[in-house]
Motif scaffolding. Structure first.
Motif, PDB file in Angstrom:
ATOM      1  N   ILE A  60       7.650   5.378   6.920  1.00 42.99           N
ATOM      2  CA  ILE A  60       6.834   4.969   5.779  1.00 42.99           C
ATOM      3  C   ILE A  60       5.480   4.415   6.212  1.00 42.99           C
ATOM      4  N   ALA A  61       5.462   3.542   7.222  1.00 43.18           N
ATOM      5  CA  ALA A  61       4.199   2.919   7.640  1.00 43.18           C
ATOM      6  C   ALA A  61       4.321   2.411   9.072  1.00 43.18           C
ATOM      7  N   ARG A  87       6.202   0.841  -1.961  1.00 40.85           N
ATOM      8  CA  ARG A  87       7.623   0.528  -1.808  1.00 40.85           C
ATOM      9  C   ARG A  87       7.852  -0.977  -1.878  1.00 40.85           C
ATOM     10  N   SER A 114       0.814  -1.216   0.000  1.00 35.64           N
ATOM     11  CA  SER A 114       0.000   0.000   0.000  1.00 35.64           C
ATOM     12  C   SER A 114       0.846   1.263   0.000  1.00 35.64           C
ATOM     13  N   THR A 115       2.127   1.141   0.379  1.00 39.08           N
ATOM     14  CA  THR A 115       3.019   2.307   0.390  1.00 39.08           C
ATOM     15  C   THR A 115       3.684   2.530  -0.965  1.00 39.08           C
TER      16      THR A 115
END
Length: 257
Positions: free
Chosen positions: A249-250, A220, A217-218
């Motif tokens: 990031i998350a 990456r 979902s990021t």
């Protein structure tokens, strides 16, 4: 039910409904302040901001209109009605003010890289007598949202011992302003402490799919990220970050200690 009684309750319900609508509007504005500034994601989850604010809203949004519904009487004079409503409004605003102050003083102020983990520090975690030790280039208690910080290396063994003893008394290393430094100053240490995502997926194989979904979902790739444990107020999370830049990031509610 007589026409007089019906009219009486219609007027009373109308007054309560108007008061409820105003209370909801104020609650929405308060929520924008709390969750947009003091408790942005993930702090609203990790630091209990949602629970604290929910209590404030439930009490404030329901209490005022219910009191208005109970005391509003159209047979009273205009002066008496104004006095009653003013009293209710003052009580409600006082309750809201106290609730918002409680949320404010409990707010997260920093996410700190603490050598081998991240820790969220709240305003109430920092003893007032230690605030004067805050480095001049850093804000001790920011009001515009949490900031990223890191802990500097200890000057010597004596400082490490003193800081550790304070931590044993309940004041974590991250809540000791004298040890703070800018987050960027610890980039190399963050890189050394970072752990590969593959290791996390091996340790928590039953949650590997959730980890993959979060990373996907990021936008990456897993090999470009690393993880470290994140210590919250009453729970442990995992933070995913870029080990080169240190960029967050998350976040995931997973105890990776």
């Amino acid at each position: 039910m007589s026409a007089i009684t019906t009219h009486f309750w219609k007027v009373r319900l109308k007054a309560g409904s108007i008061h409820f609508a105003i209370s909801v509007l104020i609650a929405v504005l308060a929520a924008a302040l709390v969750f947009g500034l003091w408790y942005p994601y993930p702090y609203r989850e990790i630091s209990g901001g949602r629970e604290l604010f929910s209590i404030v809203v439930i009490v404030d949004v329901l209490l005022g209109p219910l009191i208005t519904l109970a005391i509003f009487n159209p047979s009273k004079s205009r002066r008496e009605l104004r006095l009653d409503l003013l009293t209710v409004a003052l009580l409600q605003l006082s309750a809201l003010g106290y609730g918002m102050w409680t949320v404010f003083v409990a707010r997260p102020v920093h996410m700190v890289f603490e050598y081998d983990r991240f820790r969220i520090v709240h305003a109430v975690d920092i003893p007032p007598e230690l605030l004067s030790r805050t480095p001049p280039n850093l804000a001790a208690l920011p009001t515009m949202g949490p900031t990223l910080l890191s802990l500097r290396p200890f000057v010597n063994a004596d400082e490490q011992m003193n800081a550790t003893m304070i931590a044993l008394e309940g004041i974590s290393l991250s809540a000791q302003p004298g040890l703070w430094q800018p987050y960027a100053d610890a980039k190399s240490e963050i890189w050394k402490a970072s752990k590969p995502i593959s290791e996390l997926k091996t340790r928590f194989s039953n949650q590997a799919a959730e980890i993959d979904a979060l990373i996907a979902s990021t936008g990456r790739r897993p090999e470009t990220l690393a993880y470290l444990p994140l210590v919250g107020r009453q729970s442990f999370w995992t933070v995913f970050f870029d080990p080169i830049s240190g960029e967050m990031i998350a976040y995931m509610p997973l105890d990776s200690f």
